[in-house]
Design an enzyme around this catalytic site. Structure first.
Site, PDB file in Angstrom:
ATOM      1  N   LEU A 155     -23.642 -47.564 -82.323  1.00 12.65           N
ATOM      2  CA  LEU A 155     -22.361 -46.868 -82.427  1.00 12.65           C
ATOM      3  C   LEU A 155     -21.719 -46.657 -81.060  1.00 12.65           C
ATOM      4  O   LEU A 155     -20.501 -46.542 -80.947  1.00 12.65           O
ATOM      5  CB  LEU A 155     -22.560 -45.498 -83.103  1.00 12.65           C
ATOM      6  CG  LEU A 155     -23.071 -45.508 -84.543  1.00 12.65           C
ATOM      7  CD1 LEU A 155     -23.378 -44.090 -84.998  1.00 12.65           C
ATOM      8  CD2 LEU A 155     -22.057 -46.164 -85.470  1.00 12.65           C
ATOM      9  N   GLY A 158     -24.669 -45.012 -73.741  1.00 16.24           N
ATOM     10  CA  GLY A 158     -24.583 -43.988 -72.702  1.00 16.24           C
ATOM     11  C   GLY A 158     -25.355 -44.418 -71.472  1.00 16.24           C
ATOM     12  O   GLY A 158     -25.794 -45.570 -71.361  1.00 16.24           O
ATOM     13  N   GLY A 159     -25.513 -43.491 -70.548  1.00 12.31           N
ATOM     14  CA  GLY A 159     -26.180 -43.821 -69.293  1.00 12.31           C
ATOM     15  C   GLY A 159     -27.655 -44.121 -69.438  1.00 12.31           C
ATOM     16  O   GLY A 159     -28.217 -44.915 -68.684  1.00 12.31           O
ATOM     17  N   GLY A 161     -29.212 -44.791 -72.651  1.00 10.98           N
ATOM     18  CA  GLY A 161     -29.570 -45.412 -73.916  1.00 10.98           C
ATOM     19  C   GLY A 161     -28.384 -45.586 -74.836  1.00 10.98           C
ATOM     20  O   GLY A 161     -27.228 -45.483 -74.421  1.00 10.98           O
ATOM     21  N   ASP A 274     -18.913 -32.725 -68.925  1.00  6.99           N
ATOM     22  CA  ASP A 274     -18.671 -34.148 -69.144  1.00  6.99           C
ATOM     23  C   ASP A 274     -17.725 -34.361 -70.324  1.00  6.99           C
ATOM     24  O   ASP A 274     -17.930 -35.246 -71.156  1.00  6.99           O
ATOM     25  CB  ASP A 274     -19.991 -34.884 -69.377  1.00  6.99           C
ATOM     26  CG  ASP A 274     -19.847 -36.405 -69.208  1.00  6.99           C
ATOM     27  OD1 ASP A 274     -18.911 -36.839 -68.502  1.00  6.99           O
ATOM     28  OD2 ASP A 274     -20.672 -37.151 -69.769  1.00  6.99           O
TER      29      ASP A 274
END
Length: 451
Positions: A155, A158-159, A161, A274
């Site tokens: 979907l 990210g950093g 995984g 973030d």
């Protein structure tokens, strides 16, 4: 323990009470064995001087009266002390202390307005324990539910995984974040996110369902948001076609509500750190929910010496980037950038040349404050579909949010109050419109992403 101490205190008072009465009494209970009850000298003096006897008796009576008054005052004082102690004990037993009351209120605030989906009703899901209050799901079952982390189920990335779509049960679709915790930063993000989300429950914050681990791999299981991220909706293949003006304002309002909850209703307050369009997820009704709390911190731990400078280019506030100064106003800056994305349909940072980039804030600022130029930079998908006054209002809010000086930025609560009148009642605001166009409403208003 408090009750025992109180009883001991009362017993001590009662023990002390008895000698007071005994010593204060004008009539001794028994004559002293060493002193005769009647003195011969006193007898002779009484016989020869009757006036003196009468005076002595009067003096003795006055002394007795004073003694009785003293006894009455002492008894009243002692009774008042005992009564006060009893009243204080009853009050503290019936009502919590002021400090405890605050903690109870904060605890209630942390519970939020919605309950997260529980896994206990799904008997096919194998739970192997708990991490705090978070269910630990059997790792093999999670792995199988994702099709062994099949690429077609990804979907997002990210950093540390990817996030996968998974079927944990016939009636339960979930999102699974897989983290490769081969360094301390990934492990810290995992621990941080699980700890924070286990305490946070709010309609505009993603729900944590469970977690799992296997060697260096960590798994976090969330509710599935069927309409993906705001970033995908705005900058993906559809280029925002599904997001009409009122729907975009609803997403902005939902995001502001989520941030207000973190900043003002969590104890201690939480700074997301973030916030960006890829971390704003949308369910089937386009309700927006904040996600990815790996970098979030609680207020009071934002000293630049003990946290790693983190964030996403284009969303990071200038004071944090340059000086490491982090406050809730840093989230407000990031929110302003998201608001510009919704308004202009542009990415926060766009490439002009292989080695040259331009920030949406730098590019848009001169035109946002010029009413003649503003309509020309609005996303073509929504151009000429809103009341010009509303357009100017949103632009003004965005300009305030992205001010370089943090003190000039509004609190997220002020932003929220500014947006509520711009969102139709049907979408969670207070704006009354004659008839909301069908394309503005969610495709299936009866369906929800939660099981």
């Amino acid at each position: 323990m408090k009750t025992k101490l109180l009883l001991l205190f009362l017993m001590l008072l009662l023990i002390l009470h008895k000698p007071i009465w005994t010593l204060a009494s004008p009539y001794p209970l028994a004559p002293s064995p060493q002193v005769p009850p009647f003195s011969p000298i006193s007898t002779s003096m009484s016989a020869s001087s009757p006036g003196i006897v009468m005076g002595a008796e009067q003096q003795q009576m006055d002394s007795h009266k004073k003694m009785v008054i003293a006894i009455a005052v002492a008894s009243t004082s002692l009774g008042a002390v005992i009564l006060s102690v009893l009243c204080i004990w009853i009050y503290h037993t019936k009502y919590p202390s002021k400090s405890k009351g605050k903690n109870v209120q904060r605890s209630d605030a942390e519970k939020g307005l919605a309950s997260s989906p529980t896994l206990s009703k799904f008997t096919s899901i194998k739970l192997v324990g708990k991490k705090g209050g978070v269910p630990i799901i059997d790792y093999k079952q999670v792995e199988k539910a994702t099709g062994n982390y099949k690429e077609s189920n990804i979907l997002g990335e990210g950093g540390f995984g990817c996030v996968y779509k998974a079927h944990l049960d016939d009636n339960l679709e979930v999102a699974v974040k897989k983290l490769h915790c081969e360094n301390q930063y990934a492990e810290q993000e995992f621990e941080n996110e699980v700890e924070l989300l286990s305490k946070i429950q709010h309609p505009n914050v993603i729900s944590l369902l469970g977690c799992s681990s296997n060697e260096d791999t960590r798994i976090i299981v969330y509710e599935l948001m069927h309409n993906g991220s705001l970033e995908t909706q705005l900058h993906g293949p559809s280029h925002g076609a599904a997001l009409a003006w009122h729907l975009r304002m609803k997403i902005a309002l939902d995001t502001a509500r989520g941030l207000k909850y973190l900043h003002e209703h969590c104890y201690p307050p939480v700074i997301h750190r973030d916030l960006k369009s890829s971390n704003i997820l949308l369910d089937t009704k386009f309700n927006a929910k904040l996600s990815d709390f790996g970098l979030a911190i609680t207020n009071g731990t934002q000293n630049k010496n003990n946290i790693k400078l983190s964030g996403t280019l284009g969303y990071v506030a200038p004071e944090y980037l340059l000086d490491g100064k982090l406050t809730d106003k840093s989230d407000v800056y990031a929110f302003g950038v998201v608001l510009l994305e919704l308004l202009l349909g542009k990415k926060p940072v766009e490439k002009l040349a292989p080695a040259q980039c331009q920030s949406i804030v730098t590019w848009a600022m001169p035109q946002l404050t010029d009413r003649s130029k503003l309509p020309n930079i609005v996303d073509p998908v929504i151009k000429d579909t809103m009341d010009p006054k509303h357009l100017y209002q949103v632009a003004a809010v965005a300009v305030l949010c992205v001010q370089p000086e943090p003190s000039y930025r509004p609190l997220i609560a002020d932003v929220l109050h500014s947006l509520i009148p711009l969102v139709p009642v049907e979408l969670g605001g207070t704006l009354k419109v004659a008839q909301l166009p069908q394309q503005v409403l969610p495709a299936d208003p009866h369906e929800d992403s939660r099981p």
